[in-house]
Design an enzyme around this catalytic site. Structure first.
Site, PDB file in Angstrom:
ATOM      1  CG  LEU A   1      -8.687  10.128  11.979  1.00  0.00           C
ATOM      2  CD1 LEU A   1      -7.951   9.811  10.692  1.00  0.00           C
ATOM      3  CD2 LEU A   1      -9.984  10.855  11.673  1.00  0.00           C
ATOM      4  CG  HIS A   2      -9.768   6.347  17.989  1.00  0.00           C
ATOM      5  ND1 HIS A   2      -9.223   5.087  17.883  1.00  0.00           N
ATOM      6  CD2 HIS A   2      -8.732   7.180  18.207  1.00  0.00           C
ATOM      7  CE1 HIS A   2      -7.921   5.167  18.056  1.00  0.00           C
ATOM      8  NE2 HIS A   2      -7.593   6.424  18.260  1.00  0.00           N
TER       9      HIS A   2
END
Length: 87
Positions: A14-15
Site C-alpha cells: 500500500l504505497h
C-alpha cells in the site's frame, strides 16, 4: 462489526497509488473502516493513516468494518488487498 485478517498481495503493497486507490475504495462505502497492522490502528479512509502503516506485499493486516454495508464492504476491500480488484 466484521473483522478479517488479510495477506496483502499487491505487488507494491500500500504505497502511493495503491494506497490512494484503497482509500478511495474505503471512502466509497458507508461503513467505518479501520486498517490494523502490528497493533497500530488507522482510519482506512485517511491516506496519511494508511501510508503511515507502511504495508508491504506479504504483510498480514486486519480489516475492521462497522456499519450498514459492512458485509459488502469487507468483501470488496479484501479482494482489493489480495489482488488489486476493485469489485
Amino acid at each position: 462489526m466484521l473483522e478479517r485478517k488479510v495477506k496483502v498481495e499487491l505487488e507494491h503493497g500500500l504505497h502511493a497509488r495503491p494506497a490512494t486507490e484503497f482509500v478511495k475504495l474505503c471512502a466509497s462505502v458507508k461503513s467505518d473502516v479501520t486498517l490494523i497492522k502490528d497493533k497500530k490502528e488507522m482510519n482506512a479512509k485517511s491516506i496519511m493513516g494508511v501510508m503511515a502503516l507502511g504495508v508491504s506485499k506479504g504483510d498480514q493486516v486486519t480489516l475492521r468494518v462497522n456499519g450498514p454495508d459492512e458485509a459488502e464492504a469487507i468483501e470488496k476491500l479484501e479482494k482489493y488487498l489480495m489482488n488489486g480488484e476493485k469489485r
